[in-house]
Design a protein around this motif. Structure first.
Motif, PDB file in Angstrom:
ATOM      1  N   UNK A 259       0.795  -1.227   0.000  1.00 41.14           N
ATOM      2  CA  UNK A 259       0.000   0.000   0.000  1.00 41.14           C
ATOM      3  C   UNK A 259       0.833   1.285   0.000  1.00 41.14           C
ATOM      4  N   UNK A 260       1.971   1.355   0.707  1.00 37.33           N
ATOM      5  CA  UNK A 260       2.750   2.602   0.711  1.00 37.33           C
ATOM      6  C   UNK A 260       3.186   3.067  -0.679  1.00 37.33           C
ATOM      7  N   UNK A 261       3.220   2.181  -1.654  1.00 39.00           N
ATOM      8  CA  UNK A 261       3.637   2.546  -3.009  1.00 39.00           C
ATOM      9  C   UNK A 261       2.457   3.021  -3.859  1.00 39.00           C
ATOM     10  N   UNK A 262       1.245   2.937  -3.288  1.00 38.16           N
ATOM     11  CA  UNK A 262       0.038   3.322  -4.026  1.00 38.16           C
ATOM     12  C   UNK A 262      -0.894   4.087  -3.096  1.00 38.16           C
ATOM     13  N   UNK A 263      -0.437   5.218  -2.632  1.00 42.82           N
ATOM     14  CA  UNK A 263      -1.155   5.971  -1.611  1.00 42.82           C
ATOM     15  C   UNK A 263      -2.516   6.465  -2.083  1.00 42.82           C
ATOM     16  N   UNK A 264      -2.697   6.622  -3.392  1.00 41.89           N
ATOM     17  CA  UNK A 264      -3.963   7.145  -3.913  1.00 41.89           C
ATOM     18  C   UNK A 264      -4.970   6.045  -4.239  1.00 41.89           C
ATOM     19  N   UNK A 265      -4.635   4.794  -3.931  1.00 43.17           N
ATOM     20  CA  UNK A 265      -5.523   3.665  -4.222  1.00 43.17           C
ATOM     21  C   UNK A 265      -5.819   2.912  -2.936  1.00 43.17           C
ATOM     22  N   UNK A 266      -7.081   2.651  -2.668  1.00 40.61           N
ATOM     23  CA  UNK A 266      -7.412   1.982  -1.410  1.00 40.61           C
ATOM     24  C   UNK A 266      -7.023   0.500  -1.458  1.00 40.61           C
ATOM     25  N   UNK A 267      -6.908  -0.073  -0.278  1.00 40.35           N
ATOM     26  CA  UNK A 267      -6.413  -1.445  -0.142  1.00 40.35           C
ATOM     27  C   UNK A 267      -7.309  -2.446  -0.856  1.00 40.35           C
ATOM     28  N   UNK A 268      -8.614  -2.246  -0.781  1.00 40.11           N
ATOM     29  CA  UNK A 268      -9.537  -3.191  -1.430  1.00 40.11           C
ATOM     30  C   UNK A 268      -9.331  -3.211  -2.938  1.00 40.11           C
ATOM     31  N   UNK A 269      -9.112  -2.033  -3.519  1.00 40.11           N
ATOM     32  CA  UNK A 269      -8.875  -1.945  -4.955  1.00 40.11           C
ATOM     33  C   UNK A 269      -7.571  -2.648  -5.323  1.00 40.11           C
ATOM     34  N   UNK A 270      -6.541  -2.435  -4.498  1.00 41.50           N
ATOM     35  CA  UNK A 270      -5.256  -3.087  -4.741  1.00 41.50           C
ATOM     36  C   UNK A 270      -5.400  -4.601  -4.645  1.00 41.50           C
ATOM     37  N   UNK A 271      -6.156  -5.057  -3.650  1.00 43.46           N
ATOM     38  CA  UNK A 271      -6.345  -6.497  -3.464  1.00 43.46           C
ATOM     39  C   UNK A 271      -7.047  -7.117  -4.666  1.00 43.46           C
ATOM     40  N   UNK A 272      -8.044  -6.417  -5.203  1.00 45.87           N
ATOM     41  CA  UNK A 272      -8.749  -6.925  -6.378  1.00 45.87           C
ATOM     42  C   UNK A 272      -7.813  -7.039  -7.579  1.00 45.87           C
ATOM     43  N   UNK A 273      -6.955  -6.026  -7.741  1.00 40.63           N
ATOM     44  CA  UNK A 273      -6.013  -6.038  -8.860  1.00 40.63           C
ATOM     45  C   UNK A 273      -4.992  -7.161  -8.700  1.00 40.63           C
ATOM     46  N   UNK A 274      -4.490  -7.326  -7.489  1.00 41.79           N
ATOM     47  CA  UNK A 274      -3.522  -8.391  -7.220  1.00 41.79           C
ATOM     48  C   UNK A 274      -4.152  -9.752  -7.462  1.00 41.79           C
ATOM     49  N   UNK A 275      -5.385  -9.895  -7.008  1.00 42.09           N
ATOM     50  CA  UNK A 275      -6.081 -11.171  -7.189  1.00 42.09           C
ATOM     51  C   UNK A 275      -6.276 -11.492  -8.662  1.00 42.09           C
ATOM     52  N   UNK A 276      -6.572 -10.467  -9.447  1.00 39.75           N
ATOM     53  CA  UNK A 276      -6.759 -10.672 -10.889  1.00 39.75           C
ATOM     54  C   UNK A 276      -5.449 -11.142 -11.525  1.00 39.75           C
ATOM     55  N   UNK A 277      -4.342 -10.532 -11.127  1.00 37.94           N
ATOM     56  CA  UNK A 277      -3.036 -10.940 -11.660  1.00 37.94           C
ATOM     57  C   UNK A 277      -2.653 -12.344 -11.187  1.00 37.94           C
ATOM     58  N   UNK A 278      -2.970 -12.657  -9.932  1.00 37.16           N
ATOM     59  CA  UNK A 278      -2.637 -13.987  -9.426  1.00 37.16           C
ATOM     60  C   UNK A 278      -3.434 -15.067 -10.149  1.00 37.16           C
TER      61      UNK A 278
END
Length: 328
Positions: A259-278
């Protein structure tokens, strides 16, 4: 008594020197081609202290674009670069004496998604014909993979689309949002942000369509590999630790770490993106860049008319460090 004192002093000095050597920290200047959740394992290695465990202090800089990233590497402004492996082929084709060598793979599929401005639950690739399509930079991996996938669906991007490719990489999302484009290639988390804001909808994955390809790879000049073998080995080991951690950890936990590298994006959004890539296997689980994937890369470049000449796997890829580490 004096001899004993001298002996004790000598032993103490040797122990002090040994302790200093054990605590020696090597500084690494690392250039990444862009800031993207696609590179999550790299940020995990930084945040989880995997580099520090290997005696490395990594200074990360974002150099925004393949050309500027390779310039930083070749001019010694960076020791190691995380960039599309196609850039090493371009440098090699210029008969560079000290060319860039790929030594650790980070991502193994394309990382872009096809985003439509209007929702389309029944999307088919043929819907792209005659559409306003905002493409990526000519000669870059997103553009080449995009063209490769379109051609697999019998679509000639230069004849069957109204293709625009004159927008800088960093400005593509804004241009799509404000322009009259119907489709665009976007990385995560930008693609998910567009969905959440009602500005577009992900309708297809270029990563799923194109198969395995060494999309983003850590590379260094041949001279650096020759002179800093222990450093490269330590760096690769830290990346492998991060790759395994990402493989074994749920997306929400990964999102909290990076999260510290993407301060303008909330954690849930990041998790969804990571899950899509995984789910589509985008994150490499090993730093080894396999020859089959390298040949797929060359086929994609050749199909796009961007392969400048021969690009021997044995010259441009070094798997010795990665194979040694995964075998430990």
């Amino acid at each position: 008594m004096r001899k004993l004192s001298c002996f004790i002093l000598l032993i103490s000095s040797l122990l002090l020197i040994s302790a200093c050597n054990q605590n020696k920290v090597t500084q690494i200047d690392l250039a990444e081609v862009t800031r993207s959740i696609f590179y999550a394992p790299q940020y995990v290695a930084l945040e989880k202290g995997f580099f520090e465990e290997e005696g490395l202090e990594v200074d990360l800089q974002t150099t925004w674009g393949g050309d500027t990233t390779m310039t930083a590497l070749l001019s010694d402004s960076a020791d190691i670069a995380l960039v599309g492996s196609e850039t090493s082929i371009y440098v090699y084709a210029q008969d560079s004496r000290d060319y860039a060598v790929n030594f650790a793979q980070l991502t193994q599929t394309d990382g872009t998604f096809l985003v439509a401005k209007e929702a389309d639950e029944n999307f088919e690739w043929d819907d792209l014909r005659d559409s306003q399509f905002l493409g990526q930079r000519v000669g870059g991996m997103p553009q080449m993979v995009g063209e490769y996938v379109l051609k697999q669906h019998d679509i000639n991007p230069h004849e069957d689309l109204n293709l625009v490719q004159n927008i800088d990489f960093a400005n593509i999302p804004g241009a799509f949002a404000s322009g009259d484009y119907e489709y665009v290639q976007l990385f995560e988390p930008t693609a998910s942000v567009f969905e959440a804001n009602g500005q577009g909808e992900i309708v297809a994955s270029f990563g799923e369509e194109s198969g395995k390809v060494p999309y983003t790879v850590f590379m260094a000049k041949q001279s650096f590999l020759d002179e800093e073998e222990e450093t490269v080995e330590a760096f690769t080991r830290a990346i492998y630790k991060a790759q395994q951690w990402v493989q074994e950890t749920d997306s929400e936990e990964i999102a909290k770490v990076v999260e510290p590298y993407f301060e303008d994006t909330d954690v849930e959004m990041l998790a969804n993106a990571i899950d899509r890539y995984k789910q589509q296997g985008s994150f490499a689980t090993s730093p080894v860049l396999e020859e089959e994937a390298w040949e797929n890369l060359k086929d994609i470049m050749d199909e796009a008319g961007e392969l400048p000449g021969d690009a021997p796997y044995e010259d441009l890829v070094n798997t010795e460090y990665a194979e040694q580490i995964i075998g430990e």
